[in-house]
Design a protein around this motif. Structure first.
Motif, short mmCIF file in Angstrom:
data_model
loop_
_atom_site.label_atom_id
_atom_site.label_comp_id
_atom_site.label_asym_id
_atom_site.label_seq_id
_atom_site.Cartn_x
_atom_site.Cartn_y
_atom_site.Cartn_z
N ASP A 69 0.84 -1.20 0.00
CA ASP A 69 0.00 0.00 0.00
C ASP A 69 0.87 1.25 0.00
O ASP A 69 0.66 2.16 0.80
CB ASP A 69 -0.93 -0.02 1.21
CG ASP A 69 -2.12 0.90 1.02
OD1 ASP A 69 -2.42 1.24 -0.14
OD2 ASP A 69 -2.74 1.29 2.01
N SER A 70 1.85 1.29 -0.90
CA SER A 70 2.75 2.43 -0.98
C SER A 70 1.99 3.67 -1.42
O SER A 70 1.05 3.60 -2.21
CB SER A 70 3.89 2.14 -1.96
OG SER A 70 4.63 1.02 -1.54
N ASP A 71 2.42 4.82 -0.91
CA ASP A 71 1.77 6.07 -1.25
C ASP A 71 2.28 6.58 -2.59
O ASP A 71 3.29 6.11 -3.12
CB ASP A 71 2.01 7.11 -0.16
CG ASP A 71 0.95 8.21 -0.15
OD1 ASP A 71 0.03 8.16 -0.99
OD2 ASP A 71 1.04 9.10 0.70
N THR A 73 2.48 10.52 -4.79
CA THR A 73 2.16 11.94 -4.86
C THR A 73 1.80 12.37 -6.28
O THR A 73 1.55 13.56 -6.52
CB THR A 73 3.34 12.79 -4.35
OG1 THR A 73 4.51 12.49 -5.14
CG2 THR A 73 3.62 12.51 -2.88
N ASN A 231 -1.29 4.51 -7.48
CA ASN A 231 -2.53 5.28 -7.30
C ASN A 231 -3.76 4.39 -7.43
O ASN A 231 -3.77 3.42 -8.20
CB ASN A 231 -2.63 6.39 -8.35
CG ASN A 231 -1.69 7.54 -8.09
OD1 ASN A 231 -0.48 7.41 -8.25
ND2 ASN A 231 -2.24 8.67 -7.70
N THR A 248 -4.27 7.34 -2.38
CA THR A 248 -2.96 7.94 -2.20
C THR A 248 -3.10 9.46 -2.12
O THR A 248 -4.17 10.02 -2.40
CB THR A 248 -2.03 7.58 -3.37
OG1 THR A 248 -2.55 8.20 -4.57
CG2 THR A 248 -1.95 6.08 -3.59
N LYS A 249 -2.01 10.12 -1.77
CA LYS A 249 -2.01 11.58 -1.74
C LYS A 249 -2.37 12.16 -3.10
O LYS A 249 -3.06 13.17 -3.21
CB LYS A 249 -0.65 12.10 -1.29
CG LYS A 249 -0.31 11.80 0.17
CD LYS A 249 1.08 12.28 0.52
CE LYS A 249 1.43 11.94 1.97
NZ LYS A 249 2.83 12.30 2.30
#
Length: 259
Positions: A69-71, A73, A231, A248-249
């Protein structure tokens, strides 16, 4: 005699109107990515999003992490519309679901998917809300003033799900959304928020895919480059994938830029 003739003509005209209305509502919209005119509604357009199964990438192709679950940007772009400030009632075809989970599961993960978009973005500051209205037997896209989520037939063998958004070409406000999940794919549901684990191997996680589809409902586009691989709005889906369950962000910023 004249009265009977009038009644017959009126009945025929009424039947034609009903038939024509149904035909317009159920017009043959291509199951292909793109934006199309809406027959009988010159002020409307319908945008079709096809969520594609992960292709067999070659050397140097984007990495497609399924479980982590990596973010990210990377900011997701607008598809060109927004939801108006109102309660969005939606209908679920409970009889359409795969045998791998139950009707209560369908309601629960749909609510979880909507909650991600409503509570983690600036939608929380608006009067927009999502409400499960009722069951439906509809299993295909149709402009009928009902927002439907269902499993149904999909012609493309590579389409996990398809979302249709009807919107006003002048105001850029959405008026209806339908999401069709492909019955030909193997489905499951692994509640990521309880387990924090991967989905079930060899199957497509229903909440994972639906959370992505609802991103189109709120006005976001698809992205296919490696910068967006983490994403929720990454345009490819993978078996066992659950990372799209959480935003995600970049997904959140994309929504906030719209609202």
């Amino acid at each position: 005699m004249q009265k009977k003739l009038f009644i017959s003509v009126f009945a025929a005209a009424f039947a034609w109107l009903v038939f024509s209305g149904a035909a317009m509502a159920k017009q043959d919209i291509p199951q292909v990515d793109g934006t199309y005119d809406v027959s009988g509604h010159p002020n409307l357009l319908v945008r079709v999003f096809v969520h594609k199964a992960k292709p067999n990438f070659g050397k140097g192709s984007p990495v497609l992490p399924a479980c982590n679950d990596s973010d990210s940007t990377a900011v997701v772009k607008s598809a060109g519309w927004k939801l108006p400030n109102k309660t969005w009632d939606y209908y679920l075809n409970l009889s359409s679901i795969p045998a791998s989970f139950g009707q209560t599961d369908f309601k629960n993960f749909t609510n979880l998917a909507f909650t991600q978009w409503k509570n983690r973005t600036d939608l929380a500051k608006t009067n927009i809300s999502f409400n499960y209205k009722d069951d439906t037997t509809v299993n295909e896209a149709a402009y009928d003033q009902k927002n439907v989520i269902t499993w149904g037939p999909v012609s493309s063998s590579n389409a996990i799900a398809i979302t249709y958004t009807w919107y006003d070409r002048r105001t850029k406000l959405a008026v209806e959304n339908d999401t069709i999940m492909n019955t030909a794919f193997p489905w499951s549901w692994a509640n990521y928020f309880l387990t924090g684990a991967c989905g079930i191997s060899g199957t497509y996680d229903a909440q994972n895919i639906l959370t992505h589809e609802l991103g189109h409902w709120v006005g976001l586009n698809d992205h296919y480059t490696s910068a967006y691989a983490n994403n929720t709005m990454f345009g490819y889906g993978s078996p066992g994938e659950v990372k799209k369950d959480t935003l995600t962000k970049g997904d959140i910023t994309g929504v906030n830029n719209i609202y």
